[in-house]
Write a protein that holds these residues in place. Structure first.
Motif, PDB file in Angstrom:
ATOM      1  N   UNK A 131       0.673  -1.027   0.101  1.00  0.00           N
ATOM      2  CA  UNK A 131       0.355  -0.091  -0.065  1.00  0.00           C
ATOM      3  C   UNK A 131       0.633   1.012   0.042  1.00  0.00           C
ATOM      4  N   UNK A 132       0.283   2.184  -0.750  1.00  0.00           N
ATOM      5  CA  UNK A 132       0.696   3.838  -0.677  1.00  0.00           C
ATOM      6  C   UNK A 132       0.074   4.557  -0.185  1.00  0.00           C
ATOM      7  N   UNK A 133       0.486   5.109   1.249  1.00  0.00           N
ATOM      8  CA  UNK A 133      -0.493   6.213   1.784  1.00  0.00           C
ATOM      9  C   UNK A 133      -0.148   7.448   1.974  1.00  0.00           C
ATOM     10  N   UNK A 134      -1.526   7.882   0.593  1.00  0.00           N
ATOM     11  CA  UNK A 134      -1.324   9.811   0.567  1.00  0.00           C
ATOM     12  C   UNK A 134      -2.091  10.508   1.609  1.00  0.00           C
ATOM     13  N   UNK A 135      -1.712  11.586   1.681  1.00  0.00           N
ATOM     14  CA  UNK A 135      -2.962  11.956   1.931  1.00  0.00           C
ATOM     15  C   UNK A 135      -4.246  12.352   2.519  1.00  0.00           C
ATOM     16  N   UNK A 136      -4.887  12.064   0.830  1.00  0.00           N
ATOM     17  CA  UNK A 136      -5.917  12.134   1.237  1.00  0.00           C
ATOM     18  C   UNK A 136      -6.539  10.471   0.656  1.00  0.00           C
TER      19      UNK A 136
END
Length: 98
Positions: free
Chosen positions: A62-67
């Motif tokens: 997973x690549x967790x972003x701001x939104x």
């Protein structure tokens, strides 16, 4: 098996209906594609093109972003999906671990 399959109905009313997956899932964790209409229109089209509702998939990363969080699946490694389409898959939570 999904969360709603193992939690008594008198408790389910306190659990939000759209439970999302753990965005910090590790490689090998399993998720189920349940919410094809969640996310932006691009997310919907992308998910519906590659995934089958109710199918269990294996997380690659997973690549967790701001939104939002991108989810890469071992079955389709080169395509990113929005985490809002998935719920964690629980194989057999009521049985003791082997």
């Amino acid at each position: 098996m999904l969360l709603y399959d193992v939690v008594p109905t008198n408790i389910c009313k306190f659990i939000p209906k759209e439970v999302s997956m753990n965005i910090y899932a590790k490689s090998g964790d399993q998720v189920v594609f349940l919410y094809p209409d969640n996310g932006y229109s691009y997310d919907e089209r992308n998910a519906k093109k590659h995934l089958k509702v109710g199918q269990v998939y294996t997380v690659d990363r997973t690549e967790v972003g701001g939104s939002h969080t991108d989810v890469y699946l071992q079955e389709i490694p080169s395509v990113a999906f929005n985490s809002v389409h998935f719920e964690d898959y629980i194989e057999n939570p009521l049985l003791p671990a082997a």
